[in-house]
Enzyme design. Structure first.
Site, short mmCIF file in Angstrom:
data_model
loop_
_atom_site.label_atom_id
_atom_site.label_comp_id
_atom_site.label_asym_id
_atom_site.label_seq_id
_atom_site.Cartn_x
_atom_site.Cartn_y
_atom_site.Cartn_z
N LYS A 1 0.35 6.54 -7.12
CA LYS A 1 -0.67 6.63 -6.06
C LYS A 1 -0.82 8.09 -5.62
CE LYS A 1 0.15 1.83 -5.06
NZ LYS A 1 0.15 0.72 -4.12
N ASN B 1 2.77 3.38 -10.86
CA ASN B 1 1.57 3.94 -10.22
C ASN B 1 2.04 4.78 -9.04
OD1 ASN B 1 -0.76 4.47 -8.85
ND2 ASN B 1 -1.29 2.34 -8.42
N GLU C 1 -2.16 -8.25 -9.08
CA GLU C 1 -1.58 -7.59 -7.91
C GLU C 1 -2.14 -8.25 -6.65
OE1 GLU C 1 -0.02 -3.38 -9.05
OE2 GLU C 1 -1.90 -3.25 -7.97
N HIS D 1 -7.89 -1.15 -9.26
CA HIS D 1 -6.77 -1.31 -8.31
C HIS D 1 -7.33 -1.75 -6.96
CE1 HIS D 1 -3.38 -0.46 -5.72
NE2 HIS D 1 -2.64 -0.54 -6.80
N SER E 1 5.25 -4.88 -4.55
CA SER E 1 6.61 -4.80 -4.02
C SER E 1 7.68 -5.18 -5.05
CB SER E 1 6.74 -5.65 -2.75
OG SER E 1 5.87 -5.16 -1.74
N GLU F 1 -6.72 -0.88 -4.07
CA GLU F 1 -7.03 0.21 -3.14
C GLU F 1 -8.38 0.84 -3.47
OE1 GLU F 1 -3.23 2.15 -3.59
OE2 GLU F 1 -2.33 0.39 -2.68
N GLY G 1 2.79 -2.84 -1.26
CA GLY G 1 3.32 -1.92 -0.26
C GLY G 1 3.78 -2.59 1.01
P1 13P Z 1 4.03 -1.42 -4.44
O1 13P Z 1 4.98 -1.62 -5.60
O2 13P Z 1 4.32 -0.19 -3.65
O3 13P Z 1 3.89 -2.67 -3.63
O4 13P Z 1 2.58 -1.15 -5.09
C1 13P Z 1 2.11 -1.99 -6.08
C2 13P Z 1 0.89 -1.39 -6.66
O5 13P Z 1 -0.14 -1.31 -6.03
C3 13P Z 1 0.99 -0.84 -8.02
O6 13P Z 1 -0.28 -0.51 -8.52
#
Ligand code: 13P
Length: 251
Positions: free
Chosen positions: A11, A9, A167, A95, A212, A97, A173
């Site tokens: 982002k 992803n 997740e 997701h 992560s 976010e 992150g």
């Molecule tokens: P990170 O791997 O940067 O922690 O993000 C995970 C994520 O949100 C994947 O959709």
């Protein structure tokens, strides 16, 4: 044996030039027998370019979100059918976010899931609890509620053509990964909840871990019996790191 899956992803990162370089490196390093399905999920505007560059390869393209609507006066939205039209085969829905920053409710996520499947694409449904919810032992309640909203709308059979991703929000992150056992516990809970409705589907649906994941911790996470691969954020922007994670997903 369930399919192993590694999805990146991206982002809201990248540019035409950066994506071209990243995809070139992925194509150069992509093993002939990857042993896992691989997706990259660029921002909307880059989907067509990345899909063209990956055409004929084993790497598939996914989008990061889709509208719950089919078409119409929804300024700024992108329909799942449009994503299929530009070469996507999967779409991330729910997701964290989107849920927190854009207020996607459980019900809206369920409608997006349905729209994605109606367009012939595979939804990658994300679920996960926030730190405070874990600390107050509400993880199963939250994840169960997020899952149930989708099951209530589309029914358990629809999960036979979907990918799930656990997740934990506190691990996204942050550099703070769930331990393999923490991930396994929630993955097992998810599978058990689906099994209560349909044991066969529960055994088939891939459940990815995200939060992560890096080359250094992917192997121990993927070794857990109910962890079928990863949804990778930051580390998917680095070709060497992403390919090493893909390597760790080999069975
Ligand atoms: P990170 O791997 O940067 O922690 O993000 C995970 C994520 O949100 C994947 O959709």
């Amino acid at each position: 044996m369930r399919r192993r899956i590694v999805a990146g992803n991206w982002k809201m990162h990248g540019s035409v030039a950066e994506n071209t370089t990243l995809v070139d490196k992925l194509l150069q390093g992509f093993p002939a027998d990857a042993g896992a399905d691989c997706y990259v999920c660029p921002p909307f505007v880059y989907l067509r370019g990345v899909a063209r560059q990956l055409d004929g390869s084993a790497i598939r393209v996914g989008a990061q979100d889709a509208s719950a609507e089919i078409q119409g006066a929804y300024t700024g939205e992108v329909a799942a059918g449009m994503l299929a039209d530009v070469g996507c085969s999967a779409v991330i829905v729910g997701h964290s976010e989107r849920r927190t920053l854009h207020h996607d409710s459980d019900q809206l996520v369920a409608r997006k899931f349905m729209a994605v499947q109606a367009a012939g694409l595979t939804p990658i449904l994300c679920v996960g609890e926030q730190l405070g919810q874990r600390e107050s032992k509400q993880t199963e309640q939250v994840v169960g509620r997020q899952l149930d909203a989708v099951l209530d709308l589309v029914g358990v059979a629809a999960l036979g053509k979907a990918i799930l991703a656990y997740e934990p929000v506190w691990a996204i992150g942050t550099g703070r990964t769930a331990t393999p056992q923490q991930a396994e516990d929630v993955h097992h809970f998810i599978r058990k909840r689906i099994a209560a409705l349909d044991g066969k589907i529960a055994g088939l649906v891939p459940v990815l871990y995200g939060g992560s994941v890096k080359a250094a911790n992917a192997g121990e996470l993927f070794a857990m019996p109910n962890v079928d691969g990863g949804l990778i954020g930051g580390a998917s922007l680095n070709a060497e790191e992403f390919l090493a994670i893909l390597q760790a997903a080999r069975t």
